[in-house]
Design an enzyme around this catalytic site. Structure first.
Site, PDB file in Angstrom:
ATOM      1  N   LYS A 207      85.237  12.057 -49.525  1.00 13.01           N
ATOM      2  CA  LYS A 207      83.910  11.493 -49.243  1.00 13.01           C
ATOM      3  C   LYS A 207      83.471  11.675 -47.787  1.00 13.01           C
ATOM      4  CE  LYS A 207      83.654   7.889 -52.800  1.00 13.01           C
ATOM      5  NZ  LYS A 207      83.450   6.456 -53.051  1.00 13.01           N
TER       6      LYS A 207
ATOM      7  N   ASP B  35      76.914   4.583 -53.514  1.00 14.96           N
ATOM      8  CA  ASP B  35      77.720   3.355 -53.636  1.00 14.96           C
ATOM      9  C   ASP B  35      76.969   2.162 -53.040  1.00 14.96           C
ATOM     10  OD1 ASP B  35      79.910   4.459 -54.929  1.00 14.96           O
ATOM     11  OD2 ASP B  35      80.980   4.917 -53.072  1.00 14.96           O
TER      12      ASP B  35
END
Ligand code: NAP
Length: 275
Positions: free
Chosen positions: A66, A102
Site C-alpha cells: 500500500k 479505506d
C-alpha cells in the site's frame, strides 16, 4: 471487451474482494472481471506496468504494497497523500491515480451520528490505523485521539505524519497495554482474527453504554473484543461494513456506478459462512 480489475498483494488467497466485486459486476451486468494476483515484494513495479500494458481498468492494492505503490502513481488523492497509503488504482490520462478508499470505508458505518469533538482510542499504528486516524481527524474534529501500539515509535511516526491534519493537537500516544477507554475504541491490530480468536487488544472490561467498540477484523464477524464490549453494554461495529464501504468507493471510481451494497453483503456473508 471484458474490463479487468485486479487485487495485488501477499497473501490474497483468502481475500473477499473478488467475491464482492464479481457479485456487483454480475448484478449490474458490467462486463468486467476481478482477479486476485499474488505479487511478491520486489515485483510490484513489474505488476503495475503489466496492468498498464494489459489495459486494466484499475486495481486494489493490499499488504505489503500500500505504501510502495505510491511511487508508481502519476498522482494521488488527498486521502492517499495524507495517509501515505494507496489501496485503489484508477486509470488516468497521465497514468495511475492512487486513492485510499479505506478512509471512506471506515466512516461508512459511522454515518449519520453526531460524533463531533469525540474522544477516541485507536489500537495499532499500521496501515489501517493511518486511514482510521485521518478519517477521525477529517470527519469529527476530535478532542482527543490516543494511538496505542506495542511499538511506540510506530505511533509516534503516525502522529508526526498526520500532524498537519491535527490543528488542535488531539493526537497522543500510549503503550497498547495502557490504552485508555474512550467514546470510540477501534481495533486496528489483527488480534482476534481467524487463528488468534482467543486474543484481544483491549482486555479490560471498561467499555459500556454510550461507547462504541469498532473492530476492523471481519473474520470472524464477532471477535473477542466485540463480544466482551457487547456484554458490558457498548455498541459494536465489526469489520465487514468497512470492507464493503471501501469496496463500494473503489467500485464507483472504476465504473461510475453506485455499488449494490445488499448484493455485496450477501455474497460476503455467504463466503464467510463457507470459510
Ligand atoms: P499492519 O499494517 O500490519 O498493522 C498492524 C498493526 O497491528 C501494527 O501496529 C502492528 O504492530 C500491530 N500488531 C500486529 N500484531 C500484533 C500483536 N500480536 N500485538 C499487538 N499489536 C500487533 O496491518 P493493517 O493493514 O493496518 O491491518 C490491521 C488489521 O485491520 C488487520 O486485521 C486487517 O485485516 C484489518 N483491516 C480491515 C479492513 C476492513 O476493511 N475491515 C481494512 C484494512 C485492514 P507491529 O508493526 O509491531 O507488528
Amino acid at each position: 471487451m471484458t474490463d479487468l480489475v485486479v487485487l495485488l498483494g501477499v497473501p490474497v488467497e483468502r481475500s473477499l474482494s473478488p467475491t464482492l466485486h464479481n457479485a456487483a459486476f454480475r448484478e449490474q451486468s458490467v462486463d468486467a472481471v476481478y482477479l486476485a494476483c499474488r505479487v511478491e515484494a520486489g515485483r510490484l513495479g513489474d505488476a503495475v506496468r503489466g496492468l498498464d500494458a494489459l489495459g486494466a481498468t484499475g486495481a486494489n492494492i493490499t499488504i505489503p504494497h500500500k505504501e510502495a505503490v505510491v511511487a508508481h502513481c502519476a498522482s494521488v488523492s488527498p486521502e492517499a497523500e495524507a495517509t501515505g497509503a494507496v489501496n485503489a488504482l484508477v486509470r488516468g490520462h497521465a497514468g495511475w491515480i492512487g486513492h485510499n478508499t479505506d478512509v471512506a470505508g471506515f466512516l461508512a458505518p459511522l454515518a449519520g451520528r453526531d460524533l463531533t469533538g469525540l474522544d477516541a482510542t485507536v489500537l495499532g499504528a499500521g496501515g489501517a490505523a493511518r486511514a482510521v486516524v485521518y478519517a477521525l481527524l477529517s470527519a469529527f474534529a476530535p478532542s482527543r485521539v490516543t494511538l496505542a501500539s506495542r511499538r511506540p515509535e510506530q505511533a509516534e511516526r503516525l502522529a508526526a505524519d498526520l500532524a498537519p491534519h491535527d490543528p488542535i493537537g488531539a493526537l497522543s500516544i500510549s503503550p497498547l497495554s495502557e490504552a485508555p477507554s474512550a467514546r470510540l475504541v477501534v481495533n486496528a491490530t489483527p488480534l482476534g482474527m481467524y487463528g488468534m480468536e482467543d486474543q484481544t487488544p483491549f482486555p479490560r472490561a471498561d467499555l459500556g453504554a454510550g461507547q462504541i467498540a469498532y473492530d476492523l477484523v471481519y473474520r470472524p464477524r464477532e471477535t473477542r473484543f466485540l463480544r466482551e464490549a457487547a456484554t458490558s453494554g457498548a455498541e459494536t461495529i465489526g469489520g465487514l461494513p468497512m470492507l464493503i464501504g471501501q469496496a463500494g468507493a473503489a467500485y464507483r471510481l472504476w465504473t461510475g456506478r453506485d455499488f449494490p451494497m445488499d448484493t455485496a453483503r450477501q455474497a460476503a456473508l455467504a463466503a464467510l459462512s463457507d470459510a
